[in-house]
Write a protein that holds these residues in place. Structure first.
Motif, PDB file in Angstrom:
ATOM      1  N   ALA A  78      25.871 117.271 -54.945  1.00  0.00           N
ATOM      2  CA  ALA A  78      26.704 118.380 -54.478  1.00  0.00           C
ATOM      3  C   ALA A  78      26.896 118.365 -52.972  1.00  0.00           C
ATOM      4  N   LYS A 127      32.230 121.660 -52.029  1.00  0.00           N
ATOM      5  CA  LYS A 127      32.040 122.354 -53.318  1.00  0.00           C
ATOM      6  C   LYS A 127      33.134 123.377 -53.599  1.00  0.00           C
ATOM      7  N   TYR A 175      30.841 118.292 -64.415  1.00  0.00           N
ATOM      8  CA  TYR A 175      30.303 119.019 -63.256  1.00  0.00           C
ATOM      9  C   TYR A 175      29.080 119.783 -63.737  1.00  0.00           C
ATOM     10  N   GLY A 189      25.418 121.460 -59.290  1.00  0.00           N
ATOM     11  CA  GLY A 189      26.623 121.230 -58.500  1.00  0.00           C
ATOM     12  C   GLY A 189      26.997 119.769 -58.390  1.00  0.00           C
TER      13      GLY A 189
END
Length: 872
Positions: free
Chosen positions: A68, A73, A202, A207
């Motif tokens: 992530a 993000k 995902y 994340g």
């Protein structure tokens, strides 16, 4: 005979088609969008992608995790309701991975429309955890759906095992969950996906982005490639072939060489797809705002030649494409019309030729299309049915196109023009007309005329001016319990009220005799909603005797107690129901927000407000003044129609307890129109559902029947469950009603019925009671029809005393259900699949219903493999 210009000049406009050469290389002329890389592909991420891609090429798969912290993000923006659902699953200890299109589009920097997630929970576990979740069946098996109050739906998909047919194939993991419905390994789930760009995940908890098949590489390089060997993919899942081409067209990507070759070599597998499903997969490409590019890809990869047979002689002809492409370009720019508009543009030229000088009525257009489908052979593999209204929309777009290109329109009255301008298909037909006018100058005068012909009316009934009046009146209704609102004829398109000749004649008799006439109830409701009005009832200030004396062929009959109404009879069994204006019922007079009746001694009066209290729901108490054309509303019914709310006129706590039939009717309207129950009404239903025990069998069955024969049986049954109606009627199922397995089966069956249109209510009840029957019939080794009847009798006896299926008009139901059940047993027996025995089964009067039942069961249970035999 009136002939519209559209069809008269069709042959002239297209006469050069057969003489013109085709393009030599269509691939060279495809319009591709500019590359979109978004903010995701940084140098660091690109290096990780390239290294992993080498592993994927060598082995067939390779896990790539993009942490992530390596990407922005904010790219993965998920609406709150979906996040809340995943939070619930995560809190229960389950993993959640957003899958497919949402991740793909987020990485490309395009808007996310749908959010689905995969999880290591089963559908049964999901519905136990997530509020308002239900299990539903898709082509890939069972999933759960979280249905949110605002109408959004989150698809919750179990991580699936790998198709058993892939076991041992090159490039697949040796230790996968082959042949299993569910798995705990995300890699296994990727093999249920078709394209690499659709198999990226995902991880909601961490994340991270997870990719096993080079999907990120293919997104970056704008390549379309299947997750595993395309030859194997297309032989197992032929719909993936069409989806491959559609996604390539959607994004303007290149299809990799191996997949391109596999498309050419495996197209024949698509012939096994049901023609109506080919319609679904093919036409969906015209909803993406890239209709022209979709057509070009379909042509280059053989889909047009194989499935759009009606375009043979047109598709590779420059005269056709030179007119089609500008039209499709214009349609794409408008982002309007859904599926049907692009299809209307594609097939307009061949329809024009086929129609010739035939009058383009809606019936003639539909007939011509059906004949072309059959004659060309297109119907064999690509049957245009009403998926998302495609066929209905298509025929109506062409019909209105014909109206708009009729020279007589130039001298039409404003009312006639309004009939076109206010038609639901006007906007789409004008787009089609404008698109074709780009290369056909003779059409421009029609474009100019209709573009510059304001009707002075807004789209639909609820114009800003009308909405202002509704909102103002609704405040008065909330304050006083009622308030008169009149919407004058001049404020809406009055042409929407078109009555059958016989009903109009009956009303005119009354008006000519000096009486008032108000069309009431469902007719007004449905017309305002833009739906066809099937029945015409009207109220009048005349007495029963005066109505009979005024309207020919009319007769009074007793409705109930001292209430009489009149029926006017016409040829063809068409009837008009005529009622005097009713007084407020004595029991209702003076209740909260109800005025005191002027005369409690008479069931009739001349005050339309009093008549409203003989109605149940606000949207059923709307009136159309036949003499003036005004719409009259006393209880906010227009507001509730606009907002999609089911609401009673009288205080729910009082009305529902007094008349529990409103429970069955209210739930039916909610299911039929996809409306929500008013909060007070919902509470009253749960509080007083025990009053359903006061109904007799006739009322109980009559009012539930109406909910099962409208094509929305699944939603209706869910509401019956939610408000505990089934607890009071179907007591034979008391041990099943609360089980997930039972609900999945019944809701799934009803959903299958709904997909193919209205079902006989008896068929729905056969499905609802089937689980109990299936268990009880097991006690008989070789069940006969007598055994089936005995089991039926046991079930019927165990049902509530006020829900017996042999009551009055419903004596056919036991025979219907018994035969459908018996035929299920006979059709399951392999010994009956000989020519002679099968002929006897097919000769049963209920065979068609039994086959529909069997097909629904087979859609839910893949082990029922004999449905194909009986269907053929």
């Amino acid at each position: 005979m009136k002939i519209f210009t559209l069809w008269m000049y069709a042959t002239i406009l297209l006469c050069g088609i057969s003489m013109t050469s085709c393009h030599d290389n269509e691939n060279d002329v495809i319009d591709r969008p500019e590359p979109v890389y978004g903010r995701f592909f940084t140098p660091t991420i690109n290096k990780m992608i390239d290294v992993n891609y080498q592993v994927v090429q060598a082995r067939g798969y390779g896990e790539l995790v993009i942490p992530a912290e390596l990407f922005d993000k904010s790219l993965i923006y998920l609406p709150k309701v979906h996040c809340e659902t995943m939070d619930i699953m995560a809190a229960a200890g389950y993993k959640t991975y957003v899958n497919g299109g949402a991740v793909r589009d987020a990485i490309l920097g395009t808007p996310i429309h749908d959010v689905d997630f995969s999880t290591d929970a089963t559908p049964e576990q999901m519905v136990e955890i997530v509020p308002n979740a239900v299990i539903t069946n898709t082509g890939g098996g069972k999933i759960a759906q979280a249905r949110h109050p605002d109408g959004d739906v989150t698809d919750m998909v179990p991580i699936r095992g790998i198709d058993i047919r892939l076991q041992g194939k090159p490039g697949l993991p040796p230790d996968g969950a082959y042949g299993q419905n569910y798995s705990k390994n995300l890699l296994d789930d990727t093999y249920t996906r078709d394209l690499t760009i659709n198999s990226i995940y995902y991880d909601y908890q961490t994340g991270n982005i997870i990719d096993y098949h080079g999907g990120l590489h293919d997104l970056r390089e704008h390549i379309i490639r299947t997750v595993y060997d395309p030859n194997l993919m297309f032989s197992i899942n032929p719909s993936a072939l069409i989806r491959t081409v559609r996604f390539a067209a959607r994004y303007g990507f290149d299809i990799d060489a191996n997949t391109t070759q596999a498309i050419a070599e495996n197209m024949h597998y698509c012939d096994d797809i049901q023609p109506s499903l080919v319609n679904y997969y093919v036409t969906k490409g015209f909803t993406d705002g890239c209709g022209k590019r979709t057509y070009q890809y379909y042509l280059n990869y053989g889909i047009v030649d194989r499935y759009m047979k009606m375009l043979n002689g047109y598709s590779r002809n420059a005269s056709y494409t030179d007119r089609l492409f500008p039209a499709l370009d214009y349609i794409d720019e408008q982002h309007e019309g859904g599926i049907a508009l692009g299809i209307a543009a594609l097939f307009l030229p061949c329809m024009q030729d086929a129609m010739g000088t035939t009058e383009p009525t809606l019936e003639n257009i539909t007939t011509t299309w059906d004949q072309l489908e059959e004659k060309s052979g297109q119907k064999t593999h690509f049957e245009l049915d009403d998926y998302s209204g495609t066929k209905t929309d298509l025929m109506n777009i062409w019909y209105l196109y014909g109206q708009m290109t009729d020279n007589n329109s130039f001298s039409a009255s404003q009312e006639q023009k309004n009939a076109v301008l206010q038609n639901n298909y006007f906007k789409r037909s004008l787009i089609l007309l404008t698109g074709y006018a780009k290369t056909d100058a003779s059409l421009q005068k029609y474009v100019d005329f209709w573009t510059n012909s304001p009707s002075g009316l807004s789209d639909g009934f609820f114009s800003p001016a009308v909405n202002t009046l509704i909102n103002q009146n609704y405040q008065e209704v909330l304050k006083n319990g009622y308030a008169e609102l009149r919407i004058p004829k001049t404020m809406y398109d009055s042409s929407i009220f078109s009555f059958p000749v016989n009903a109009a004649s009956d009303m005119q008799y009354m008006v000519d005799a000096g009486y008032k006439v108000y069309v009431n109830g469902g007719t007004v409701r449905d017309v305002i909603l833009g739906k066809p009005a099937h029945d015409v009832d009207f109220s009048t200030n005349a007495s029963i005797e005066q109505i009979v004396a005024t309207v020919p062929n009319s007769q009074a009959f007793n409705a109930f107690g001292n209430i009489w109404v009149v029926k006017a009879y016409h040829e063809g069994d068409i009837e008009t129901d005529i009622a005097p204006i009713f007084s407020i019922f004595p029991d209702y007079s003076g209740q909260a927000n109800v005025p005191v009746a002027k005369d409690l001694s008479s069931p009739y009066c001349d005050d339309l407000l009093e008549d409203t209290y003989s109605r149940d729901f606000t949207f059923n108490s709307l009136y159309y003044d036949y003499a003036t054309g005004d719409i009259i509303d006393y209880h906010g019914g227009l507001r509730d129609l606009r907002e999609g709310v089911v609401k009673l006129i009288i205080t729910p706590d009082f009305k529902v307890a007094k008349d529990p039939r409103t429970i069955l009717r209210g739930l039916r309207f909610a299911a039929k129109y996809n409306f929500k129950l008013d909060d007070d009404l919902a509470q009253a239903y749960l509080k007083h559902n025990d009053k359903l025990g006061n109904l007799d069998s006739y009322n109980a069955i009559y009012h539930t029947e109406s909910g099962f024969n409208g094509g929305f049986a699944q939603d209706y049954f869910k509401l019956l469950e939610q408000y505990k109606v089934t607890d009071y009627f179907l007591t034979s199922l008391s041990d099943r009603l609360s089980t997930t397995t039972y609900k999945n089966f019944v809701e799934g069956m009803l959903g299958e019925f709904d997909k193919v249109g209205k079902a006989d209510p008896a068929l729905c009840w056969a499905a609802i009671l089937w689980p109990r029957f299936a268990d009880d019939i097991k006690t008989y080794s070789e069940p006969t029809m007598t055994d089936v009847v005995n089991v039926w009798d046991g079930i019927d006896n165990d049902n509530s005393a006020n829900f017996k299926f042999d009551y009055k008009d419903y004596t056919y139901i036991p025979e219907f259900i018994q035969n459908v059940w018996y035929l299920q047993l006979e059709m399951a027996d392999p010994d009956n699949r000989t020519e002679e025995k099968a002929a006897d089964i097919r000769g049963n009067a209920r065979f068609a219903d039994a086959l529909r039942f069997l097909k629904a069961r087979a859609a839910l249970d893949s082990s029922i493999d004999y449905a194909t035999y009986w269907a053929n």
